[in-house]
Write a protein that holds these residues in place. Structure first.
Motif, PDB file in Angstrom:
ATOM      1  N   GLY A  84       0.893  -1.125  -0.111  1.00 53.23           N
ATOM      2  CA  GLY A  84      -0.002  -0.220  -0.039  1.00 53.23           C
ATOM      3  C   GLY A  84       0.775   1.399   0.071  1.00 53.23           C
ATOM      4  O   GLY A  84       2.023   1.227   0.119  1.00 53.23           O
ATOM      5  N   ASP A  85       0.145   2.207  -0.197  1.00 51.54           N
ATOM      6  CA  ASP A  85       0.790   3.657  -0.409  1.00 51.54           C
ATOM      7  C   ASP A  85       1.331   4.043   1.212  1.00 51.54           C
ATOM      8  O   ASP A  85       0.772   4.527   2.051  1.00 51.54           O
ATOM      9  CB  ASP A  85      -0.065   4.696  -0.643  1.00 51.54           C
ATOM     10  CG  ASP A  85      -0.413   4.791  -2.179  1.00 51.54           C
ATOM     11  OD1 ASP A  85       0.615   4.504  -2.867  1.00 51.54           O
ATOM     12  OD2 ASP A  85      -1.454   5.222  -2.533  1.00 51.54           O
ATOM     13  N   GLY A  86       2.713   3.744   1.566  1.00 51.43           N
ATOM     14  CA  GLY A  86       3.288   3.862   2.774  1.00 51.43           C
ATOM     15  C   GLY A  86       3.832   5.238   2.992  1.00 51.43           C
ATOM     16  O   GLY A  86       4.140   5.933   4.090  1.00 51.43           O
ATOM     17  N   ARG A  87       3.937   5.898   1.729  1.00 48.89           N
ATOM     18  CA  ARG A  87       4.479   7.278   1.899  1.00 48.89           C
ATOM     19  C   ARG A  87       4.135   8.148   0.857  1.00 48.89           C
ATOM     20  O   ARG A  87       4.689   8.780   0.146  1.00 48.89           O
ATOM     21  CB  ARG A  87       6.144   7.267   1.780  1.00 48.89           C
ATOM     22  CG  ARG A  87       6.867   6.501   0.618  1.00 48.89           C
ATOM     23  CD  ARG A  87       8.102   6.680   0.357  1.00 48.89           C
ATOM     24  NE  ARG A  87       8.615   5.846  -0.546  1.00 48.89           N
ATOM     25  CZ  ARG A  87       9.723   6.018  -0.893  1.00 48.89           C
ATOM     26  NH1 ARG A  87      10.632   7.020  -0.475  1.00 48.89           N
ATOM     27  NH2 ARG A  87      10.422   5.135  -1.591  1.00 48.89           N
ATOM     28  N   ALA A  88       3.070   7.667   0.279  1.00 54.73           N
ATOM     29  CA  ALA A  88       2.118   8.740  -0.759  1.00 54.73           C
ATOM     30  C   ALA A  88       0.820   8.761  -0.658  1.00 54.73           C
ATOM     31  O   ALA A  88       0.190   7.948   0.144  1.00 54.73           O
ATOM     32  CB  ALA A  88       2.426   7.753  -2.040  1.00 54.73           C
ATOM     33  N   ILE A  89       0.282   9.846  -1.018  1.00 49.98           N
ATOM     34  CA  ILE A  89      -0.984  10.017  -0.907  1.00 49.98           C
ATOM     35  C   ILE A  89      -1.884  10.575  -2.218  1.00 49.98           C
ATOM     36  O   ILE A  89      -0.951  11.677  -3.053  1.00 49.98           O
ATOM     37  CB  ILE A  89      -1.381  11.427   0.248  1.00 49.98           C
ATOM     38  CG1 ILE A  89      -0.830  11.213   1.478  1.00 49.98           C
ATOM     39  CG2 ILE A  89      -2.914  11.749   0.129  1.00 49.98           C
ATOM     40  CD1 ILE A  89      -1.912  10.388   2.363  1.00 49.98           C
ATOM     41  N   LEU A  90      -2.733   9.920  -2.699  1.00 54.96           N
ATOM     42  CA  LEU A  90      -3.295  10.544  -3.911  1.00 54.96           C
ATOM     43  C   LEU A  90      -4.417  11.594  -3.703  1.00 54.96           C
ATOM     44  O   LEU A  90      -5.129  11.584  -2.902  1.00 54.96           O
ATOM     45  CB  LEU A  90      -4.085   9.329  -4.639  1.00 54.96           C
ATOM     46  CG  LEU A  90      -5.081   9.610  -5.773  1.00 54.96           C
ATOM     47  CD1 LEU A  90      -4.001   9.815  -6.883  1.00 54.96           C
ATOM     48  CD2 LEU A  90      -5.791   8.329  -6.094  1.00 54.96           C
ATOM     49  N   LEU A  91      -4.007  12.666  -4.159  1.00 47.66           N
ATOM     50  CA  LEU A  91      -4.810  13.919  -3.841  1.00 47.66           C
ATOM     51  C   LEU A  91      -6.087  13.807  -4.562  1.00 47.66           C
ATOM     52  O   LEU A  91      -7.085  14.238  -4.091  1.00 47.66           O
ATOM     53  CB  LEU A  91      -3.919  15.213  -4.346  1.00 47.66           C
ATOM     54  CG  LEU A  91      -3.078  15.808  -3.330  1.00 47.66           C
ATOM     55  CD1 LEU A  91      -2.265  17.024  -3.963  1.00 47.66           C
ATOM     56  CD2 LEU A  91      -3.410  15.903  -1.856  1.00 47.66           C
ATOM     57  N   GLY A  92      -6.091  13.267  -5.904  1.00 48.22           N
ATOM     58  CA  GLY A  92      -7.475  13.046  -6.610  1.00 48.22           C
ATOM     59  C   GLY A  92      -6.849  12.856  -8.100  1.00 48.22           C
ATOM     60  O   GLY A  92      -5.635  12.740  -8.300  1.00 48.22           O
ATOM     61  N   GLU A  93      -7.862  13.141  -9.090  1.00 49.48           N
ATOM     62  CA  GLU A  93      -7.719  12.834 -10.415  1.00 49.48           C
ATOM     63  C   GLU A  93      -7.989  14.198 -11.156  1.00 49.48           C
ATOM     64  O   GLU A  93      -9.109  14.871 -10.501  1.00 49.48           O
ATOM     65  CB  GLU A  93      -8.478  11.751 -10.913  1.00 49.48           C
ATOM     66  CG  GLU A  93      -8.114  10.283 -10.258  1.00 49.48           C
ATOM     67  CD  GLU A  93      -9.481   9.435 -10.015  1.00 49.48           C
ATOM     68  OE1 GLU A  93     -10.284   9.590 -10.824  1.00 49.48           O
ATOM     69  OE2 GLU A  93      -9.393   8.698  -9.053  1.00 49.48           O
ATOM     70  N   VAL A  94      -7.386  14.465 -12.279  1.00 48.86           N
ATOM     71  CA  VAL A  94      -7.637  15.641 -12.895  1.00 48.86           C
ATOM     72  C   VAL A  94      -7.851  14.893 -14.416  1.00 48.86           C
ATOM     73  O   VAL A  94      -7.222  14.115 -14.844  1.00 48.86           O
ATOM     74  CB  VAL A  94      -6.859  16.781 -13.004  1.00 48.86           C
ATOM     75  CG1 VAL A  94      -6.893  17.344 -11.414  1.00 48.86           C
ATOM     76  CG2 VAL A  94      -5.558  16.221 -13.392  1.00 48.86           C
ATOM     77  N   LEU A  95      -8.612  15.907 -15.259  1.00 47.55           N
ATOM     78  CA  LEU A  95      -8.781  15.617 -16.578  1.00 47.55           C
ATOM     79  C   LEU A  95      -7.841  16.448 -17.535  1.00 47.55           C
ATOM     80  O   LEU A  95      -7.839  17.842 -17.185  1.00 47.55           O
ATOM     81  CB  LEU A  95     -10.135  15.540 -17.314  1.00 47.55           C
ATOM     82  CG  LEU A  95     -11.092  14.853 -16.452  1.00 47.55           C
ATOM     83  CD1 LEU A  95     -12.696  14.945 -17.363  1.00 47.55           C
ATOM     84  CD2 LEU A  95     -10.638  13.410 -16.827  1.00 47.55           C
ATOM     85  N   GLY A  96      -6.733  16.007 -18.299  1.00 48.42           N
ATOM     86  CA  GLY A  96      -6.002  16.719 -18.881  1.00 48.42           C
ATOM     87  C   GLY A  96      -6.577  17.602 -19.973  1.00 48.42           C
ATOM     88  O   GLY A  96      -7.843  17.142 -20.417  1.00 48.42           O
ATOM     89  N   ARG A  97      -5.871  18.362 -20.900  1.00 50.34           N
ATOM     90  CA  ARG A  97      -6.233  19.043 -22.085  1.00 50.34           C
ATOM     91  C   ARG A  97      -6.625  18.018 -23.000  1.00 50.34           C
ATOM     92  O   ARG A  97      -7.395  18.279 -23.766  1.00 50.34           O
ATOM     93  CB  ARG A  97      -5.266  19.906 -22.545  1.00 50.34           C
ATOM     94  CG  ARG A  97      -4.949  21.207 -21.614  1.00 50.34           C
ATOM     95  CD  ARG A  97      -5.220  22.607 -22.424  1.00 50.34           C
ATOM     96  NE  ARG A  97      -5.340  23.486 -21.593  1.00 50.34           N
ATOM     97  CZ  ARG A  97      -4.594  24.567 -21.208  1.00 50.34           C
ATOM     98  NH1 ARG A  97      -3.320  24.330 -21.773  1.00 50.34           N
ATOM     99  NH2 ARG A  97      -4.623  25.371 -20.175  1.00 50.34           N
ATOM    100  N   ASP A  98      -6.030  16.838 -22.900  1.00 50.27           N
ATOM    101  CA  ASP A  98      -6.067  15.752 -23.905  1.00 50.27           C
ATOM    102  C   ASP A  98      -7.240  14.957 -23.555  1.00 50.27           C
ATOM    103  O   ASP A  98      -7.739  13.922 -24.331  1.00 50.27           O
ATOM    104  CB  ASP A  98      -4.892  14.841 -24.217  1.00 50.27           C
ATOM    105  CG  ASP A  98      -4.486  14.311 -22.719  1.00 50.27           C
ATOM    106  OD1 ASP A  98      -4.932  14.486 -21.731  1.00 50.27           O
ATOM    107  OD2 ASP A  98      -3.463  13.520 -22.640  1.00 50.27           O
ATOM    108  N   GLY A  99      -8.163  15.263 -22.578  1.00 49.52           N
ATOM    109  CA  GLY A  99      -9.363  14.733 -22.143  1.00 49.52           C
ATOM    110  C   GLY A  99      -8.754  13.205 -21.264  1.00 49.52           C
ATOM    111  O   GLY A  99      -9.880  12.609 -20.683  1.00 49.52           O
TER     112      GLY A  99
END
Ligand code: AMP
Ligand code: MG
Length: 489
Positions: free
Chosen positions: A87-102
């Motif tokens: 698991g993510d022992g030293r990382a945090i996913l802030l969230g997801e974004v959609l790029g200009r390429d969709g």
């Protein structure tokens, strides 16, 4: 504000897929670098990311609106041994974004503090490894290899304890997703078939929508991942890349390269090259990468078995069939790429043997992998001096070049067109290990980011001649040799 517009699909999966928590704030965040071009492609404002408000976000001290921070659960086989919970022992996913390429992309902070998955670890990252990941990920992207990207690096104003006290840092990593073979293993190991199915459906939606309508969509998913990983490892090997820690938790479902720890590029060509100091048995040597990826994919297939068919025997047969697709897919990608590296645009029997003969010669004479192929650009125009100079016994090269020229006579392309095609597939600049180490050392030991910035700039145009920067293309002098890189976590 940097302009994050989050849409967090992973955080909408069941709660057992992750832990919800914020990054742990750090004492004194300071910007190292924002990747302006990448920021813009994601619809973000690079200047705002570099402002104190932006740096606070990149350090984990402030949570941007719309973020839903999570640490993802996963398991994995590391060097062949299974850990049911990493698991993510030293990382945090802030969230997801959609790029200009969709395209949907994860925004993850790496080095952001402890999580429920940290085990004995401190949840932090040291500056050196953060800069290494930044350099190599961006170099891979410029080389056209599917990879996670580096959006930013910040220092924390705190030290992390490894063998010594080191400056702490946080990398902002961008990825098509962070789902790994090990993510499937986490649920499969718990007998949680419902979660395996949900995750498979999620991966189909996010990464392989083209298989959604297949008669057996889960088998089609497996086949798609097998193909993506076979292509990926062929592309690694065609530029001399050695991943170094190809554990199942470092094998993505998307087919992107992830986790640049003890990775390296070969200088002299030797298929047995190993870089990782923790890889005692050469498990992850350059030439061993195809069977290792295939082994990792077999672990994915095991997780998917219950979804492949009602009947156990039928499921096993389907999984075997999908895995059988790996070798021909890899061979095809490798052979096609290798023939392009010697400037062939048509295909004849004997082409692969001709290219392999060059590799054999390089191995026998310890010729530099990158420079040898690059020197064929000049050779295509009739100037063999650069190529000959790379071989301790140039007569061997001369014999090979004579065979090569006989074959080239049966090609349509003009020498100029051939040279241009060769330049487009054979880079001049790769992140040479000694250059990477020198850039890291200047930053970590002296706070001098000049070499890091220069190296990034050189590597952003790997296929272009860059007058005045020839030295960046050269292999190390004996005194500059880096024998192995360390995980340096
Ligand atoms: P890696 O070697 O970076 O692929 O990491 C393997 C596993 O160890 C993952 O679960 C990481 O989250 C975890 N890990 C690595 N370094 C640390 C650390 N400093 N603190 C907590 N967990 C860590
Ligand atoms: Mg990892």
């Amino acid at each position: 504000m940097p302009g994050f517009v989050f849409d967090n699909s992973y955080a909408r999966l069941p709660e057992r897929f992750f832990a919800r928590l914020n990054p742990t704030p750090v004492r004194a965040p300071a910007l190292v670098r924002v990747n302006a071009a990448l920021a813009e492609s994601l619809g973000l404002d690079p200047a705002a990311l570099a402002s104190p408000e932006g740096v606070a976000i990149l350090a984990g001290n402030s949570i941007p609106p719309g973020a839903e921070p999570i640490a993802q659960a996963y398991a994995g086989h590391q060097f062949g041994g299974f850990s049911p919970q990493l698991g993510d022992g030293r990382a945090i996913l802030l969230g997801e974004v959609l790029g200009r390429d969709g395209q949907r992309r994860d925004i993850q902070l790496k080095g952001s503090g402890p999580t429920p998955f940290s085990r004995q670890g401190d949840g932090r990252a040291a500056l050196g490894p953060v800069l290494r990941e930044y350099i190599v990920a961006e170099a891979m992207a410029a080389l056209g290899i599917p990879t996670t990207r580096a959006l930013a690096a910040v220092t924390t104003g705190e030290t992390v304890r490894r063998e010594t006290a080191l400056p702490g840092a946080v990398l902002t990593r961008v990825a098509a997703s962070h789902i790994r073979v090990g993510t499937f293993q986490y649920f499969a190991a718990r007998g949680d078939e419902e979660a395996v199915r949900l995750l498979a459906d999620y991966c189909i939606d996010r990464h392989y929508p083209q298989v959604a309508a297949a008669p057996n969509r889960y088998l089609a998913l497996l086949e798609a991942v097998v193909a993506a990983q076979a292509d990926l490892v062929a592309r690694w090997m065609l530029i001399g890349f050695i991943h170094g820690v190809m554990n199942t938790d470092n094998t993505t479902i998307s087919g992107e390269t992830i986790d640049y720890g003890p990775c390296a590029f070969m200088d002299a060509y030797d298929p047995a090259t190993v870089f990782s100091s923790i890889d005692y048995y050469g498990r992850y040597a350059y030439g061993n990468q195809p069977p290792v990826v295939q082994w990792n994919l077999a672990r994915l297939a095991e997780c998917l078995l219950p979804l492949l068919a009602e009947d156990d025997e039928a499921a096993l047969a389907a999984a075997r069939q999908a895995l059988t697709g790996f070798a021909p897919r890899f061979e095809d990608a490798w052979n096609t790429g290798l023939c392009r590296k010697i400037g062939l645009s048509s295909a004849e029997e004997g082409d692969v043997a001709l290219a392999q003969a060059l590799l054999d010669l390089m191995a026998a004479q310890k010729a530099d992998f990158t420079l040898t192929f690059r020197a064929l650009c000049g050779a295509a125009l009739g100037d063999d001096a650069a190529a000959r100079a790379l071989f301790s016994d140039p007569a061997g090269y001369d014999d090979w070049a004579a065979r090569w020229r006989q074959r080239l006579e049966r090609e349509q392309a003009t020498p100029e067109a051939r040279a241009a095609a060769l330049r487009a597939v054979n880079p001049l600049f790769i992140p040479r290990n000694h250059r990477v180490e020198a850039a890291l050392n200047a930053a970590v030991s002296f706070g001098d980011y000049g070499p890091f910035e220069t190296l990034l700039d050189v590597l952003s145009r790997p296929f272009e001649d860059q007058p005045g920067r020839e030295s960046f293309s050269l292999p190390p002098e004996p005194a500059e040799m880096v024998q192995q890189t360390f995980c340096g976590t």
